[in-house]
Write a protein that holds these residues in place. Structure first.
Motif, short mmCIF file in Angstrom:
data_model
loop_
_atom_site.label_atom_id
_atom_site.label_comp_id
_atom_site.label_asym_id
_atom_site.label_seq_id
_atom_site.Cartn_x
_atom_site.Cartn_y
_atom_site.Cartn_z
N ALA A 18 17.62 0.64 -1.97
CA ALA A 18 16.81 -0.55 -2.09
C ALA A 18 15.15 -0.14 -1.85
O ALA A 18 14.97 1.00 -1.46
N ARG A 19 14.54 -1.13 -2.25
CA ARG A 19 13.13 -0.97 -2.11
C ARG A 19 12.68 -1.63 -0.49
O ARG A 19 11.98 -0.98 0.24
N ARG A 20 13.48 -2.57 -0.27
CA ARG A 20 13.39 -3.38 1.17
C ARG A 20 14.71 -3.55 1.75
O ARG A 20 15.33 -4.15 1.24
N THR A 21 14.65 -3.18 3.03
CA THR A 21 15.80 -3.43 3.83
C THR A 21 15.38 -3.95 5.12
O THR A 21 14.54 -3.87 5.72
N ALA A 22 16.61 -4.93 5.66
CA ALA A 22 16.38 -5.51 6.91
C ALA A 22 17.47 -5.12 7.69
O ALA A 22 18.63 -5.28 7.24
N THR A 23 17.49 -4.32 8.71
CA THR A 23 18.49 -3.90 9.47
C THR A 23 18.46 -4.65 10.84
O THR A 23 17.70 -4.61 11.56
N LEU A 24 19.67 -5.40 11.02
CA LEU A 24 19.61 -6.27 12.20
C LEU A 24 20.89 -5.45 13.07
O LEU A 24 22.19 -5.57 12.94
N LEU A 25 20.35 -5.32 14.48
CA LEU A 25 21.23 -4.32 15.24
C LEU A 25 21.20 -5.69 16.52
O LEU A 25 20.50 -6.12 16.78
N PRO A 26 22.50 -5.42 17.25
CA PRO A 26 23.80 -4.57 16.74
C PRO A 26 24.44 -4.92 15.65
O PRO A 26 24.22 -5.91 15.32
N GLY A 27 25.04 -4.23 15.28
CA GLY A 27 25.94 -4.54 13.97
C GLY A 27 26.19 -3.20 13.41
O GLY A 27 27.16 -2.58 13.84
N PRO A 28 25.45 -2.65 12.50
CA PRO A 28 24.30 -3.38 12.05
C PRO A 28 24.87 -4.12 10.93
O PRO A 28 25.72 -4.02 10.23
N HIS A 29 23.68 -5.00 10.68
CA HIS A 29 24.06 -5.90 9.55
C HIS A 29 22.89 -5.65 8.75
O HIS A 29 21.59 -5.69 9.14
N VAL A 30 22.88 -5.43 7.44
CA VAL A 30 21.96 -4.69 6.82
C VAL A 30 21.67 -5.78 5.31
O VAL A 30 22.81 -5.82 4.58
N LEU A 31 20.65 -6.14 5.24
CA LEU A 31 20.04 -6.98 3.99
C LEU A 31 19.43 -6.17 3.11
O LEU A 31 18.31 -5.62 3.55
N VAL A 32 19.60 -6.33 1.89
CA VAL A 32 18.57 -5.41 0.79
C VAL A 32 18.02 -6.32 -0.32
O VAL A 32 18.65 -7.44 -0.48
N ASP A 33 16.91 -5.82 -0.80
CA ASP A 33 16.34 -6.59 -1.73
C ASP A 33 17.38 -6.55 -3.18
O ASP A 33 17.64 -5.28 -3.39
N ASP A 34 17.60 -7.43 -3.78
CA ASP A 34 18.20 -7.51 -5.10
C ASP A 34 17.48 -8.46 -5.87
O ASP A 34 16.49 -8.89 -5.62
N ASP A 35 18.02 -8.81 -6.89
CA ASP A 35 17.36 -9.84 -7.80
C ASP A 35 17.64 -11.38 -7.39
O ASP A 35 18.08 -12.26 -8.49
N ALA A 69 0.81 -1.10 0.18
CA ALA A 69 -0.09 -0.17 -0.04
C ALA A 69 1.06 1.20 0.03
O ALA A 69 0.49 2.59 -0.14
N LEU A 70 2.30 1.07 -0.20
CA LEU A 70 2.94 2.08 0.12
C LEU A 70 3.45 2.67 -1.26
O LEU A 70 4.06 1.77 -2.06
N PRO A 71 3.89 3.91 -1.44
CA PRO A 71 4.46 4.27 -2.70
C PRO A 71 5.72 3.73 -3.06
O PRO A 71 6.70 3.61 -2.22
N ALA A 72 5.86 3.31 -4.24
CA ALA A 72 7.21 2.77 -4.65
C ALA A 72 8.38 3.53 -4.41
O ALA A 72 9.58 3.09 -4.53
N SER A 73 8.17 4.75 -4.26
CA SER A 73 9.64 5.76 -4.19
C SER A 73 10.17 5.63 -2.98
O SER A 73 11.43 6.26 -2.62
N LEU A 74 9.43 4.81 -1.75
CA LEU A 74 9.80 4.90 -0.46
C LEU A 74 10.40 3.58 -0.24
O LEU A 74 10.44 2.50 -0.83
N GLU A 75 11.65 3.38 0.49
CA GLU A 75 12.45 2.43 0.90
C GLU A 75 11.69 2.02 2.21
O GLU A 75 11.52 2.78 3.03
N VAL A 76 11.43 0.52 2.51
CA VAL A 76 11.04 0.23 3.78
C VAL A 76 11.97 -0.66 4.53
O VAL A 76 12.63 -1.51 3.99
N GLU A 77 12.51 -0.07 5.70
CA GLU A 77 13.47 -0.65 6.31
C GLU A 77 12.84 -1.11 7.67
O GLU A 77 12.03 -0.67 8.34
N VAL A 78 12.96 -2.68 7.92
CA VAL A 78 12.53 -3.20 9.13
C VAL A 78 13.66 -3.55 9.85
O VAL A 78 14.74 -3.86 9.40
N VAL A 79 13.54 -3.12 11.04
CA VAL A 79 14.65 -3.15 12.22
C VAL A 79 14.54 -4.05 13.30
O VAL A 79 13.55 -3.96 13.87
#
Ligand SMILES: C[S@@+](CC[C@H](N)C(=O)[O-])C[C@H]1O[C@@H](n2cnc3c(N)ncnc32)[C@H](O)[C@@H]1O
Length: 380
Positions: free
Chosen positions: A231-248, A201-211
């Motif tokens: 990225a369009r979607r990011t998972a950030t795992l703290l502490p770290g940070p460990h960052v995973l992003v959407d790709d193909d 439901a969110l505009p595609a211009s936004l990145e959604v980061e889940v922390v």
């Protein structure tokens, strides 16, 4: 808290009362004695005792929580310091924090940032918190709904997600409303939202980061403009940070369980990045719609916790009971995805009396319910 109460707390008399209340035994068993001890202080006594109790709880959110100033609701709403600090790295200029409360986010943002809030008491406490932490910020009392936000500003907002004392899941009911925040003509934007927000439901211009913080999903942040990292979607795992992003990443294959099973971190699951993890560990799924990743070997990645698979059984109470008894199972840890089984009910039905703590994973494989007896490895 009213502005008068905030002023009273911050006065010399209030500070002395808080110091006294903080020196008392505040354990639940001693609560009545503590209330008696502050009674001679008059009107400031209950406020000081409440503040002392809030400060004890606040240490879980902020390393200096025990010297900062809170209201009960402001503490509940405040971002964890570790999460706020990590997020603040996205901003390289002073930020306008729309709905700053007592400063959980504001006081991690670049020097010279400005906090706006409707609540005068919270602003008074935020001012004092800035002084305690030595942060240079400005504070403005205004209603964000009618505020003229300067063009090309850098904006952060953490809208209240409660209305009438209840948590709201409807972004239109956020205060200030999400639509208003997303419509601001700013240079960069970060908006903290509920982690379960509907991405579609969110505009595609936004990145959604889940922390997540130490494995607990804390929130999602919508990033736009210069604060978006691509990225369009990011998972950030703290502490770290460990960052995973959407790709193909390719769609993972689906196959029966292997020697190892990974339970991905909740941030990875909520950010819909399980395919990326499956690729990184050379793994596969047991079911196309379920977020467990199977693999032949436990590749060291920070994206979740590995379990060694000891046995795979078709799910049946009788079969499970038999095998768990063979494992000398007593306390049972139940992990589950894609099954309606209630762990508590299962434990009662199994009546296990053995001496070992055993973990089972209840899920689906090839459309059938399965139970995996597993051995956890230390969490990532
Ligand atoms: C969730 S809290 C922010 C918490 C803060 N980020 C922290 O970590 O401490 C939301 C804040 O927005 C404020 N607020 C809600 N609606 C507002 C409005 N229309 N204008 C200004 N402030 C508003 C509330 O008073 C509350 O302090």
């Amino acid at each position: 808290m009213t502005p008068e109460q905030a002023r009273l707390l911050l006065s010399d008399r209030g500070r002395e009362a808080v110091a006294l209340a903080s020196s008392l035994d505040l354990s639940p068993a001693a609560r009545i004695r503590a209330a008696e001890a502050v009674r001679p202080l008059g009107d400031v006594g209950p406020l000081a005792l409440e503040q002392a109790l809030l400060r004890v709880r606040a240490r879980a959110k902020h390393p200096r929580g025990d010297v900062l100033w809170w209201t009960p609701e402001a503490l509940e709403q405040a971002s964890s310091h570790e999460v706020a600090s990590s997020r603040a790295d996205r901003f390289d200029r002073p930020v306008l924090d729309l709905g700053c409360s007592v400063g959980g986010d504001l006081l991690t943002l670049p020097a010279g940032s400005t906090g706006v809030d409707l609540d005068e008491a919270r602003l008074l406490l935020a001012q004092e918190n800035a002084r305690v932490l030595g942060r240079r910020v400005s504070l403005v009392r205004a209603d964000v709904r009618t505020l003229t936000v300067p063009l090309h500003a850098d904006v952060f907002a953490d809208p209240a997600r409660r209305s009438g004392g209840r948590r709201t899941f409807d972004p239109r009911a956020y205060s200030p409303p999400l639509d208003l925040l997303l419509g601001l003509p700013v240079r960069s934007l970060g908006v903290k939202v509920a982690p379960g927000i509907d991405h579609e439901a969110l505009p595609a211009s936004l990145e959604v980061e889940v922390v997540s913080l130490r494995g607990d999903v804390k929130e999602a942040v919508l990033w736009g403009g210069a604060a978006r990292r691509g990225a369009r979607r990011t998972a950030t795992l703290l502490p770290g940070p460990h960052v995973l992003v959407d790709d193909d990443a390719p769609v993972p294959r689906v196959a029966p369980p292997g020697a190892w099973l990974m339970e991905p971190d909740g941030a990875v699951v909520r950010a819909h990045l399980v395919a990326q993890v499956a690729r990184d560990v050379d793994g596969w799924l047991l079911d196309a719609t379920i977020a467990y990743v199977a693999a032949d070997a436990p590749v060291a990645v920070p994206w979740g916790r590995w379990y060694r698979v000891l046995e795979v059984l078709p799910f049946s109470l009788k079969g499970l009971k038999e095998r768990l008894r063979a494992h000398d199972a007593g306390p049972l840890v139940v992990k589950k995805r894609g099954t309606a089984v209630e762990p508590e009910v299962l434990r009662r039905q199994l009546k296990l009396t053995g001496s070992r703590e055993v973990t089972v994973v209840l899920t689906r494989s090839a459309g059938r319910q399965v139970a995996l007896v597993v051995e956890p490895t230390p969490s990532a």
